[in-house]
Motif scaffolding. Structure first.
Motif, short mmCIF file in Angstrom:
data_model
loop_
_atom_site.label_atom_id
_atom_site.label_comp_id
_atom_site.label_asym_id
_atom_site.label_seq_id
_atom_site.Cartn_x
_atom_site.Cartn_y
_atom_site.Cartn_z
N ASP A 38 0.80 -1.23 0.00
CA ASP A 38 -0.04 0.04 0.04
C ASP A 38 0.94 1.34 0.03
OD1 ASP A 38 -2.48 -1.46 0.08
OD2 ASP A 38 -2.46 -1.50 2.33
N GLN A 39 1.94 1.11 0.59
CA GLN A 39 2.96 2.38 0.54
C GLN A 39 3.83 2.65 -0.64
OE1 GLN A 39 2.82 -0.25 2.98
NE2 GLN A 39 1.41 1.21 4.41
N THR A 40 3.67 1.63 -1.52
CA THR A 40 4.53 2.03 -2.96
C THR A 40 3.58 2.45 -3.92
OG1 THR A 40 5.91 0.07 -2.27
CG2 THR A 40 5.72 0.77 -4.51
N THR A 41 4.07 3.58 -4.55
CA THR A 41 3.29 4.18 -5.55
C THR A 41 3.87 3.65 -7.13
OG1 THR A 41 4.55 6.15 -5.75
CG2 THR A 41 3.02 6.23 -4.14
N VAL A 42 2.86 4.11 -7.93
CA VAL A 42 3.20 3.47 -9.35
C VAL A 42 4.29 4.50 -9.68
CG1 VAL A 42 2.69 3.98 -11.86
CG2 VAL A 42 0.79 2.98 -9.90
N GLU A 43 4.33 5.85 -9.10
CA GLU A 43 5.50 6.76 -9.54
C GLU A 43 6.94 6.24 -9.27
OE1 GLU A 43 1.76 8.82 -10.20
OE2 GLU A 43 2.56 7.61 -8.27
N GLN A 44 6.91 5.49 -7.97
CA GLN A 44 8.21 5.09 -7.48
C GLN A 44 8.68 4.04 -8.19
OE1 GLN A 44 6.72 4.41 -3.36
NE2 GLN A 44 7.55 6.22 -2.52
N ILE A 45 7.67 2.99 -8.53
CA ILE A 45 7.91 1.88 -9.47
C ILE A 45 8.49 2.15 -10.64
CG2 ILE A 45 6.98 -0.21 -10.53
CD1 ILE A 45 4.69 -0.30 -8.47
N ALA A 46 7.79 3.14 -11.27
CA ALA A 46 8.16 3.55 -12.75
C ALA A 46 9.72 4.43 -12.57
CB ALA A 46 7.35 4.77 -13.04
N ALA A 47 10.11 5.10 -11.82
CA ALA A 47 11.25 5.57 -11.34
C ALA A 47 12.54 4.58 -11.17
CB ALA A 47 11.25 6.33 -10.12
N ALA A 48 12.11 3.47 -10.42
CA ALA A 48 12.94 2.55 -10.27
C ALA A 48 13.39 1.61 -11.42
CB ALA A 48 12.52 1.51 -9.09
N ALA A 49 12.42 1.60 -12.12
CA ALA A 49 12.56 0.62 -13.68
C ALA A 49 13.03 1.65 -14.68
CB ALA A 49 11.16 0.08 -13.96
N GLU A 50 13.15 3.02 -14.49
CA GLU A 50 13.79 3.87 -15.16
C GLU A 50 12.81 3.89 -16.62
OE1 GLU A 50 17.78 2.78 -16.13
OE2 GLU A 50 18.48 3.72 -14.17
N VAL A 51 11.43 4.06 -16.33
CA VAL A 51 10.53 4.46 -17.24
C VAL A 51 9.59 5.57 -16.70
CG1 VAL A 51 10.37 2.09 -18.11
CG2 VAL A 51 9.01 2.58 -16.33
N SER A 52 8.67 6.20 -17.59
CA SER A 52 7.70 6.96 -17.25
C SER A 52 6.68 6.33 -16.57
CB SER A 52 7.26 8.06 -18.39
OG SER A 52 6.61 7.27 -19.24
N PRO A 53 5.97 7.20 -15.78
CA PRO A 53 4.31 6.44 -15.28
C PRO A 53 3.61 6.07 -16.38
CG PRO A 53 5.05 8.42 -13.76
CD PRO A 53 6.02 8.18 -14.95
N SER A 54 3.41 6.79 -17.62
CA SER A 54 2.75 6.41 -18.72
C SER A 54 3.12 5.23 -19.53
CB SER A 54 2.70 7.63 -19.74
OG SER A 54 3.96 7.94 -20.33
N THR A 55 4.38 4.93 -19.35
CA THR A 55 4.99 3.80 -19.88
C THR A 55 4.46 2.44 -18.79
OG1 THR A 55 6.87 4.54 -20.93
CG2 THR A 55 7.11 2.31 -20.51
N PHE A 56 4.43 2.83 -17.66
CA PHE A 56 4.05 1.90 -16.45
C PHE A 56 2.62 1.24 -16.84
CE2 PHE A 56 1.43 0.72 -13.03
CZ PHE A 56 2.09 -0.31 -12.31
N PHE A 57 1.68 2.40 -17.35
CA PHE A 57 0.57 2.12 -17.57
C PHE A 57 0.16 1.42 -18.84
CE2 PHE A 57 -0.38 5.35 -14.08
CZ PHE A 57 -0.80 4.68 -13.30
N ARG A 58 0.91 1.61 -19.80
CA ARG A 58 0.86 0.91 -21.14
C ARG A 58 1.20 -0.57 -20.84
NH1 ARG A 58 4.04 5.20 -23.49
NH2 ARG A 58 5.53 3.77 -23.63
N TYR A 59 1.89 -0.98 -19.87
CA TYR A 59 2.22 -2.20 -19.57
C TYR A 59 1.22 -3.11 -18.45
CZ TYR A 59 6.51 -2.00 -22.45
OH TYR A 59 7.39 -2.04 -23.23
N TYR A 60 0.90 -2.14 -17.45
CA TYR A 60 0.08 -2.82 -16.28
C TYR A 60 -0.94 -1.74 -16.08
CZ TYR A 60 3.88 -5.83 -15.71
OH TYR A 60 4.83 -6.79 -15.80
#
Length: 199
Positions: A38-60
């Protein structure tokens, strides 16, 4: 001239997409373990994977999907369709799954165990997995029907699909939860044998 990929093998673009998809999932699981789901955000995941949040949402489409998505489901459905028409439905499902097992064993490591354990520990994900099982059962039944030359699954297709996905779910969860290095293929073999003999 670009060389063609071998028959059935993904092309360069597909391999890059799969690599990005798995990198996002890997970093998401790491952050969930470190910070909590619950404490982890999409923005944090995207930053760690070196992609943008919009790229995250294209995959998930959602944060839940980064845990629940399974790359092997489409492969399994196609493997079922490709089984010989003379094969009994249960045998077709099991043989299709076992044909994919070497790939699963080679690629599904600790990240897969983490995903499954997370599903069991987060109430929102447990709810989604029930929906996912229902969707997978319908997809498997449809694959059985298409393999037999029918457009619509019948009751037998749905029954065999439900029975097999039940066995597969128990086997995979046992593999994920066990502290021992169990063989998921051997667990599936044991589950199918128990179903066939009724013991």
């Amino acid at each position: 001239m670009k060389a063609d990929s071998p028959a059935g093998a993904p092309g360069l673009r597909e391999r890059k997409k799969l690599k990005t998809r798995r990198a996002i999932q890997h970093h998401a699981l790491r952050l969930f373990a470190e910070q909590g789901y619950d404490q982890t955000t999409v923005e944090q995941i995207a930053a760690a994977a070196e992609v943008s949040p919009s790229t995250f949402f294209r995959y998930y489409p959602t944060k839940d999907d980064v845990v629940l998505a399974d790359d092997y489901d489409p492969l399994f459905y196609q493997a079922v369709r490709d089984r010989p028409a003379a094969e009994k439905p249960l045998a077709a499902l099991h043989n299709a799954m076992m044909a994919l097992m070497p790939q699963f064993a080679a690629e599904a490591g600790e990240d897969t165990r983490k995903r499954l354990r997370l599903v069991l520990s987060v109430p929102a994900l447990r709810g989604r997995i029930i929906q996912g099982v229902a969707e997978s059962t319908r997809a498997i039944a449809l694959a059985l029907a298409e393999r037999a030359g029918r457009e619509t699954p019948d009751f037998a297709d749905e029954s065999v699909a439900a029975a097999y996905i039940g066995i597969a779910s128990v086997a995979v969860l046992r593999w994920a939860e066990s502290p021992e290095d169990l063989d998921p293929g051997a667990l599936l073999e044991a589950g199918v044998a128990a179903l066939r003999t009724g013991s």
